[in-house]
Design an enzyme around this catalytic site. Structure first.
Site, short mmCIF file in Angstrom:
data_model
loop_
_atom_site.label_atom_id
_atom_site.label_comp_id
_atom_site.label_asym_id
_atom_site.label_seq_id
_atom_site.Cartn_x
_atom_site.Cartn_y
_atom_site.Cartn_z
N LYS A 1 0.07 -1.53 -6.33
CA LYS A 1 -0.65 -2.78 -6.06
C LYS A 1 -2.12 -2.59 -5.72
CE LYS A 1 3.10 -5.72 -4.67
NZ LYS A 1 3.71 -6.48 -3.59
N GLY B 1 1.69 9.79 -0.91
CA GLY B 1 3.09 10.22 -0.93
C GLY B 1 3.65 10.38 -2.34
N GLY C 1 -1.38 7.62 4.48
CA GLY C 1 -2.22 6.59 5.09
C GLY C 1 -3.55 7.14 5.59
N ARG D 1 5.53 19.67 5.00
CA ARG D 1 4.67 19.39 6.16
C ARG D 1 4.80 20.47 7.22
NH1 ARG D 1 5.61 12.99 6.69
NH2 ARG D 1 3.89 12.32 5.36
P1 ADP Z 1 0.84 6.84 -3.46
O1 ADP Z 1 2.06 6.93 -2.59
O2 ADP Z 1 0.56 8.14 -4.16
O3 ADP Z 1 -0.36 6.30 -2.73
P2 ADP Z 1 1.66 4.25 -4.47
O4 ADP Z 1 2.70 4.16 -3.41
O5 ADP Z 1 0.49 3.36 -4.35
O6 ADP Z 1 1.16 5.78 -4.64
O7 ADP Z 1 2.31 3.92 -5.89
C1 ADP Z 1 3.36 4.63 -6.44
C2 ADP Z 1 4.37 3.73 -7.08
O8 ADP Z 1 3.76 2.89 -8.07
C3 ADP Z 1 5.43 4.51 -7.79
O9 ADP Z 1 6.68 4.27 -7.17
C4 ADP Z 1 5.40 3.98 -9.23
O10 ADP Z 1 6.68 3.81 -9.79
C5 ADP Z 1 4.73 2.65 -9.07
N1 ADP Z 1 4.13 2.24 -10.34
C6 ADP Z 1 3.28 2.94 -11.10
N2 ADP Z 1 2.98 2.28 -12.23
C7 ADP Z 1 3.66 1.11 -12.19
C8 ADP Z 1 3.78 0.00 -13.09
N3 ADP Z 1 3.10 -0.04 -14.24
N4 ADP Z 1 4.58 -1.00 -12.73
C9 ADP Z 1 5.26 -0.95 -11.56
N5 ADP Z 1 5.19 0.05 -10.68
C10 ADP Z 1 4.40 1.08 -10.99
MG MG Z 2 3.52 5.50 -2.02
#
Ligand code: ADP
Ligand code: MG
Length: 387
Positions: A193, A341, A364, A36
């Site tokens: 989620k 992230g 975000g 960053r």
């Molecule tokens: P970002 O930060 O890029 O927006 P998220 O925070 O929404 O992404 O999601 C990332 C997390 O989702 C990771 O820690 C990963 O381990 C988890 N994840 C991915 N696939 C699964 C799964 N099938 N079951 C549980 N957790 C998962």
């Molecule tokens: Mg995340």
């Protein structure tokens, strides 16, 4: 939405206050990831080169407002900035002492979250900050979705308020991917989620030609399609929401998945057809046949937007799906944009940074932009520009 850009403002002999996002991880007083900070350098350097007195400000962590807390001090960031810019960057402890910064110098104001009224976007604090400068430069894209005194209020009161190079680059890349994308457009939405990305999915369903879902999000879509997902992470209460989205846009269901019986770094990964997941199994990644098929489809896309890993990529054996798709994005000729992230962590893990057209520094803020929301700090700059 038009905003004034830093290149349209004469900064010579001006006092320039730059809001950057220098909220970096720090361990034992040392910055452990300077991504960053590096992303913020161009604007700081430009203001310095144009002959300004430069004061940079940022938040760090979540200290209690109105109190100094040494673990949230920007001192390690000042050290890191000094090294990267090859000029001494002094840490200024209070707003009042910003007046001591002279032309040709670069200084860093201590953590804005030590200041009472920052998060409440207090007008008095915003005015005090604004009184320190001739020109306010908003460059903290990662915080542009928060209307705080240092991101939003200050822009109301500063004599001139404009966007820095990073903010301009983010707005232009995200605008290119979302306002007038070249089709076919494929969005990849992974992560844990659906609930955190419902609006993102909804908004993309009217823009993208296809949405590839992965991770816990895919599990909810797999369950909505009528398959058993065993003990996988999924959201029972969002099956109808998933069906409604799947009715609006093409969302392929994986044909094979990688399962494990425990959420553990040493858990072996087994390939299963999507209709054969046992009750005691968890889907932790897409399978190899699915990964190859989706990777091939990505090669025909003209625009790719990626947020969220498609598996538990932190465990190598459940990271293959994310690796294959990341490499496919990097190999494609599409205009590709990625943000989030954990997405950034996956990009670095699989070393595909160079192949992606634009990597957003926002988590975000990136998601809110994709949701179609107007970022408050950007709206304020636009209103100052007469929009
Ligand atoms: P970002 O930060 O890029 O927006 P998220 O925070 O929404 O992404 O999601 C990332 C997390 O989702 C990771 O820690 C990963 O381990 C988890 N994840 C991915 N696939 C699964 C799964 N099938 N079951 C549980 N957790 C998962
Ligand atoms: Mg995340």
């Amino acid at each position: 939405m038009r905003v004034l850009g830093i290149n349209q403002v004469d900064l010579k002999n001006k006092r320039v206050l730059i809001r950057a996002d220098l909220n970096v991880p720090i361990k034992d007083g040392v910055v452990t990831s300077d991504a960053r900070i590096k992303a913020s350098l161009a604007t700081i350097q430009l203001a310095h080169d144009m002959g300004a007195a430069v004061i940079v400000m940022s938040h760090l962590g979540r200290p209690v407002e109105g109190e100094f807390e040494s673990s949230a001090s920007l001192a390690p960031v000042a050290t890191c900035l000094s090294e990267l810019l090859e000029i001494e960057v002094a840490l200024v402890p209070t707003i009042e002492r910003c007046s001591e910064v002279s032309l040709g110098q670069i200084a860093l104001l201590e953590n804005v979250r030590f200041l009472s009224g920052e998060k409440a976007n207090d007008d008095n604090l915003a005015r005090t900050l604004a009184s320190q400068c001739d020109v306010f430069v908003m460059d903290a894209f990662g915080t542009a979705h928060r209307a705080h005194a240092s991101t939003h209020g200050i822009a109301k009161f500063a004599p001139v308020a404009c966007a820095g190079l990073l903010l301009e680059a983010e707005l232009s890349a995200l605008g290119q991917a979302l306002s007038a994308p070249e089709h076919p457009m494929v969005a990849i939405v992974g992560g844990a989620k659906v609930s955190t990305k419902l609006q993102v999915l909804d908004s993309l369903s009217s823009q993208a030609d296809q949405i590839i879902v992965g991770g816990g999000i895919a599990n909810t879509f797999i369950a909505a399609a009528g398959y058993g997902v065993g003990r996988s992470l999924y959201e029972l209460d969002l099956l109808d929401a998933a069906r409604a989205i799947a009715a609006k846009v093409n969302i392929p269901i994986p044909t094979d998945v990688m399962v494990g019986q425990a959420f553990d770094a040493s858990e072996p990964a087994t390939v299963k057809a999507v209709d054969s997941v046992a009750d005691d199994e968890m889907i932790l990644d897409i399978g190899p046949v699915t990964a190859r098929a989706w990777a091939a489809q990505l090669q025909t896309a003209k625009t790719v937007l990626w947020n969220g890993p498609v598996g538990v990529f932190e465990f190598d054996q459940f990271g293959e799906g994310t690796r294959v798709l990341a490499e496919a994005i990097a190999a494609s000729d599409a205009f590709s944009i990625a943000g989030g992230g954990d997405t950034l962590a996956a990009i670095d893990k699989y070393d595909v940074r160079a192949g992606i057209s634009y990597i957003s520094t926002g988590g975000g803020a990136f998601l809110e932009f994709v949701e179609g929301k107007t970022l408050p700090a950007v709206a304020m700059l636009a209103s100052r520009a007469g929009e």
